[in-house]
Design a protein around this motif. Sequence first.
Motif, PDB file in Angstrom:
ATOM      1  N   ASP A   1       0.825  -1.205   0.000  1.00 35.99           N
ATOM      2  CA  ASP A   1       0.000   0.000   0.000  1.00 35.99           C
ATOM      3  C   ASP A   1       0.859   1.255   0.000  1.00 35.99           C
ATOM      4  O   ASP A   1       0.572   2.223  -0.696  1.00 35.99           O
ATOM      5  CB  ASP A   1      -0.931   0.026   1.221  1.00 35.99           C
ATOM      6  N   LYS A  21      -2.310   7.136   7.442  1.00 35.54           N
ATOM      7  CA  LYS A  21      -2.743   6.436   6.236  1.00 35.54           C
ATOM      8  C   LYS A  21      -1.584   5.647   5.623  1.00 35.54           C
ATOM      9  O   LYS A  21      -1.741   4.497   5.225  1.00 35.54           O
ATOM     10  CB  LYS A  21      -3.272   7.452   5.217  1.00 35.54           C
ATOM     11  N   TRP A  22      -0.408   6.248   5.572  1.00 32.27           N
ATOM     12  CA  TRP A  22       0.724   5.642   4.878  1.00 32.27           C
ATOM     13  C   TRP A  22       1.451   4.621   5.744  1.00 32.27           C
ATOM     14  O   TRP A  22       2.021   3.687   5.218  1.00 32.27           O
ATOM     15  CB  TRP A  22       1.689   6.728   4.445  1.00 32.27           C
ATOM     16  N   GLN A  38       5.325  11.742  -1.610  1.00 28.39           N
ATOM     17  CA  GLN A  38       5.404  11.723  -0.147  1.00 28.39           C
ATOM     18  C   GLN A  38       5.427  13.148   0.385  1.00 28.39           C
ATOM     19  O   GLN A  38       6.476  13.759   0.513  1.00 28.39           O
ATOM     20  CB  GLN A  38       6.651  10.958   0.304  1.00 28.39           C
ATOM     21  N   LYS A  77       0.182  12.534   6.158  1.00 27.93           N
ATOM     22  CA  LYS A  77      -0.392  11.253   5.769  1.00 27.93           C
ATOM     23  C   LYS A  77       0.131  10.111   6.632  1.00 27.93           C
ATOM     24  O   LYS A  77       0.034   8.952   6.263  1.00 27.93           O
ATOM     25  CB  LYS A  77      -0.062  10.966   4.307  1.00 27.93           C
ATOM     26  N   ARG A 121       1.622   7.089  -6.571  1.00 27.47           N
ATOM     27  CA  ARG A 121       0.446   7.856  -6.989  1.00 27.47           C
ATOM     28  C   ARG A 121       0.407   9.274  -6.436  1.00 27.47           C
ATOM     29  O   ARG A 121       0.020  10.205  -7.126  1.00 27.47           O
ATOM     30  CB  ARG A 121      -0.831   7.136  -6.566  1.00 27.47           C
ATOM     31  N   GLU A 122       0.761   9.439  -5.163  1.00 26.50           N
ATOM     32  CA  GLU A 122       0.553  10.719  -4.499  1.00 26.50           C
ATOM     33  C   GLU A 122       1.828  11.472  -4.161  1.00 26.50           C
ATOM     34  O   GLU A 122       1.773  12.647  -3.849  1.00 26.50           O
ATOM     35  CB  GLU A 122      -0.237  10.501  -3.199  1.00 26.50           C
ATOM     36  N   LEU A 178       0.864   4.249  -2.821  1.00 24.05           N
ATOM     37  CA  LEU A 178       0.625   5.642  -2.444  1.00 24.05           C
ATOM     38  C   LEU A 178       1.808   6.525  -2.812  1.00 24.05           C
ATOM     39  O   LEU A 178       1.632   7.659  -3.267  1.00 24.05           O
ATOM     40  CB  LEU A 178       0.333   5.746  -0.941  1.00 24.05           C
TER      41      LEU A 178
END
Length: 101
Positions: free
Chosen positions: A7, A24-25, A17, A21, A14-15, A11
């Motif tokens: 995951d 979530k991360w 760092q 977060k 895609r997003e 992330l």
Amino acid sequence: MSRALKDFKILLVREGQSGDKDKKWQLRLDAGEVKDGKKRIYLQVNSQASNESLQKWVKKNTSHANLAFGDINVDESEDKIPDAFDEFWQGIEKQVKGNLG
């Protein structure tokens, strides 16, 4: 644990760092020193990680301990960056498996 690492990689790609977060991360990359043209990159566990294995790691080692690390050539040509990242990530995955069991 492997799910949290997968995951995180998704992330990261895609997003990027940045931002708040941590929960979530669960994991983060910390750029270290450059030596002989290679930058050392550390994988660390966020203190708000919810994964049980990661929580145990933080309790035993602190959130500033390095779960894994790898080096990336800072002068890598742009066309070789994807392969360099894949090689870096494979090393990270092996270390995480070894460190978390």
